[in-house]
Design a protein around this motif. Structure first.
Motif, PDB file in Angstrom:
ATOM      1  N   SER A  62       0.835  -1.208   0.000  1.00 34.79           N
ATOM      2  CA  SER A  62       0.000   0.000   0.000  1.00 34.79           C
ATOM      3  C   SER A  62       0.863   1.248   0.000  1.00 34.79           C
ATOM      4  O   SER A  62       1.850   1.334   0.732  1.00 34.79           O
ATOM      5  N   VAL A  63       0.448   2.225  -0.806  1.00 30.49           N
ATOM      6  CA  VAL A  63       1.240   3.449  -0.938  1.00 30.49           C
ATOM      7  C   VAL A  63       1.250   4.245   0.358  1.00 30.49           C
ATOM      8  O   VAL A  63       2.259   4.845   0.735  1.00 30.49           O
ATOM      9  N   TRP A  64       0.130   4.216   1.079  1.00 38.87           N
ATOM     10  CA  TRP A  64       0.054   5.060   2.284  1.00 38.87           C
ATOM     11  C   TRP A  64       1.056   4.638   3.346  1.00 38.87           C
ATOM     12  O   TRP A  64       1.433   5.432   4.206  1.00 38.87           O
ATOM     13  N   LYS A  65       1.542   3.404   3.286  1.00 43.28           N
ATOM     14  CA  LYS A  65       2.518   2.953   4.288  1.00 43.28           C
ATOM     15  C   LYS A  65       3.901   3.522   4.029  1.00 43.28           C
ATOM     16  O   LYS A  65       4.734   3.580   4.917  1.00 43.28           O
ATOM     17  N   GLY A  66       4.174   3.890   2.798  1.00 46.03           N
ATOM     18  CA  GLY A  66       5.524   4.330   2.444  1.00 46.03           C
ATOM     19  C   GLY A  66       6.450   3.145   2.278  1.00 46.03           C
ATOM     20  O   GLY A  66       6.076   2.013   2.602  1.00 46.03           O
ATOM     21  N   PRO A  67       7.649   3.361   1.767  1.00 47.36           N
ATOM     22  CA  PRO A  67       8.579   2.243   1.569  1.00 47.36           C
ATOM     23  C   PRO A  67       9.072   1.691   2.896  1.00 47.36           C
ATOM     24  O   PRO A  67       9.262   2.442   3.853  1.00 47.36           O
TER      25      PRO A  67
ATOM     26  N   THR B 202      14.162  -1.072   1.502  1.00 53.73           N
ATOM     27  CA  THR B 202      14.085  -0.373   0.221  1.00 53.73           C
ATOM     28  C   THR B 202      15.196   0.672   0.135  1.00 53.73           C
ATOM     29  O   THR B 202      15.557   1.292   1.136  1.00 53.73           O
ATOM     30  N   ILE B 203      15.735   0.869  -1.046  1.00 50.25           N
ATOM     31  CA  ILE B 203      16.767   1.889  -1.256  1.00 50.25           C
ATOM     32  C   ILE B 203      16.076   3.243  -1.429  1.00 50.25           C
ATOM     33  O   ILE B 203      15.226   3.411  -2.313  1.00 50.25           O
ATOM     34  N   LEU B 204      16.417   4.176  -0.550  1.00 49.71           N
ATOM     35  CA  LEU B 204      15.783   5.495  -0.537  1.00 49.71           C
ATOM     36  C   LEU B 204      16.686   6.536  -1.205  1.00 49.71           C
ATOM     37  O   LEU B 204      17.903   6.329  -1.320  1.00 49.71           O
ATOM     38  N   PRO B 205      16.103   7.659  -1.622  1.00 54.41           N
ATOM     39  CA  PRO B 205      16.924   8.696  -2.284  1.00 54.41           C
ATOM     40  C   PRO B 205      18.083   9.196  -1.421  1.00 54.41           C
ATOM     41  O   PRO B 205      19.138   9.548  -1.947  1.00 54.41           O
ATOM     42  N   GLN B 206      17.901   9.213  -0.090  1.00 55.31           N
ATOM     43  CA  GLN B 206      18.990   9.725   0.759  1.00 55.31           C
ATOM     44  C   GLN B 206      20.173   8.769   0.857  1.00 55.31           C
ATOM     45  O   GLN B 206      21.193   9.103   1.436  1.00 55.31           O
TER      46      GLN B 206
ATOM     47  N   LYS C   4      15.228  -3.217  -3.690  1.00 54.71           N
ATOM     48  CA  LYS C   4      15.640  -3.692  -2.365  1.00 54.71           C
ATOM     49  C   LYS C   4      17.153  -3.958  -2.381  1.00 54.71           C
ATOM     50  O   LYS C   4      17.717  -4.318  -3.426  1.00 54.71           O
ATOM     51  N   PHE C   5      17.781  -3.800  -1.220  1.00 59.94           N
ATOM     52  CA  PHE C   5      19.232  -4.023  -1.140  1.00 59.94           C
ATOM     53  C   PHE C   5      19.613  -5.440  -1.572  1.00 59.94           C
ATOM     54  O   PHE C   5      20.628  -5.655  -2.217  1.00 59.94           O
ATOM     55  N   GLY C   6      18.767  -6.398  -1.221  1.00 59.21           N
ATOM     56  CA  GLY C   6      19.093  -7.797  -1.504  1.00 59.21           C
ATOM     57  C   GLY C   6      19.235  -8.103  -2.980  1.00 59.21           C
ATOM     58  O   GLY C   6      19.902  -9.062  -3.364  1.00 59.21           O
ATOM     59  N   GLU C   7      18.629  -7.265  -3.823  1.00 56.15           N
ATOM     60  CA  GLU C   7      18.702  -7.518  -5.265  1.00 56.15           C
ATOM     61  C   GLU C   7      20.125  -7.356  -5.797  1.00 56.15           C
ATOM     62  O   GLU C   7      20.438  -7.841  -6.879  1.00 56.15           O
ATOM     63  N   TYR C   8      20.944  -6.638  -5.059  1.00 56.47           N
ATOM     64  CA  TYR C   8      22.308  -6.369  -5.523  1.00 56.47           C
ATOM     65  C   TYR C   8      23.350  -7.205  -4.791  1.00 56.47           C
ATOM     66  O   TYR C   8      24.545  -6.945  -4.909  1.00 56.47           O
TER      67      TYR C   8
END
Lengths: 92, 170
Positions: A4-9, A39-43, A70-74
């Motif tokens: 859900s978008v309202w939860k945020g990443p 999740t990888i965030l802009p900061q 997600k970090f795990g993907e890398y």
């Protein structure tokens, strides 16, 4: 089903804390994390995380195009050693 | 720098007309034909590789000097090497994996700290897998200008400035 978008990443709180501390100190250390689900965030752009793959921490330089993944993907948990052949590495 | 690099392997016959199954290890599999002549480990030379199509997990090709199914089957499992000079020159700040693997790595003080065992890319930039002398463990170093300020292929050395904490005893 997507999140859900309202939860945020989703990001583990300790990852945020470590990233903030690294950004404030200005040091280029590898930030060791075990949270592959975060999740990888802009900061996080410009920081280097060592993402645990079950055996070792794989350095991940975060760039803009990785935001939202997600970090795990890398940080693969299985390593395939192929032939070098004509493959090229680019120094960034 | 080694003179030849492995670029593929033969997988036996394809059909009964003397075509072979060809497994390419190249970044773009079709490039293998451009690197001819190809050599086998025992020195046999194939001057011409004509790609004829694709099959599951392999290319199909016609190779000079192979005209029958029996000859093609006899080559099953044979690895193919190309002259290193046949590879096109890389762009600025690009390096062939084959050139990097095996190079000694020095720190900024000139002390040898490791050897490049492998190069890998998991999607977040290239990584050098370094093996420290006398240690079975390997360390992954981001292949960036900050972490690897100097790559001198001609002199056969890499100078690294690893981030703190990357090497266990650093």
């Amino acid at each position: 089903m997507t999140r859900s978008v309202w939860k945020g990443p989703f990001v583990d709180a300790y990852v945020l804390k470590k990233a903030e501390a690294a950004r404030e100190s200005g040091r280029k250390d590898v930030i060791k994390i075990w949270s592959r689900r975060s999740t990888i965030l802009p900061q996080f752009v410009g920081l280097t995380f060592g993402v645990y793959n079950g055996k070792k921490h794989i350095p991940v330089n975060v760039s803009e195009d990785m935001i939202g993944q997600k970090f795990g993907e890398y940080s693969p948990t299985r390593t395939y050693y192929g032939h070098a052949a004509d493959k090229k590495a680019k120094r960034k | 720098m080694s003179d030849r690099v492995i670029v593929g392997a033969l997988g036996g016959a394809f059909g009964v007309q003397g075509e072979v199954r060809l497994k390419s290890f190249c970044a773009d599999p079709l490039d293998i034909a451009d690197y001819a002549p190809l050599y086998t480990e025992d020195g046999r030379r194939f001057d011409q590789i004509i790609l004829t199509g694709q099959t599951k997990n392999a290319l199909t090709a016609r190779i000079n000097a192979v005209t029958t199914k029996e000859e093609a089957d006899a080559l099953k499992g044979v690895q193919l090497y190309a002259d290193r000079d046949r590879l096109p020159p890389p762009a600025d700040d690009e390096y062939y994996y084959a050139d990097l693997i095996g190079l000694p790595v020095f720190d900024s003080g000139g002390t040898r700290i490791a050897t490049v065992r492998n190069v890998m890319d998991h999607g977040a930039g290239d990584l050098l897998e370094l093996a420290a002398p006398g240690s079975a463990e390997t360390v992954l170093l981001p292949f960036t200008r900050e972490a690897v300020p100097l790559v001198d292929i001609a002199a056969g050395r890499i100078v690294a400035d690893p981030p703190p904490g990357l090497f266990p005893d650093a």
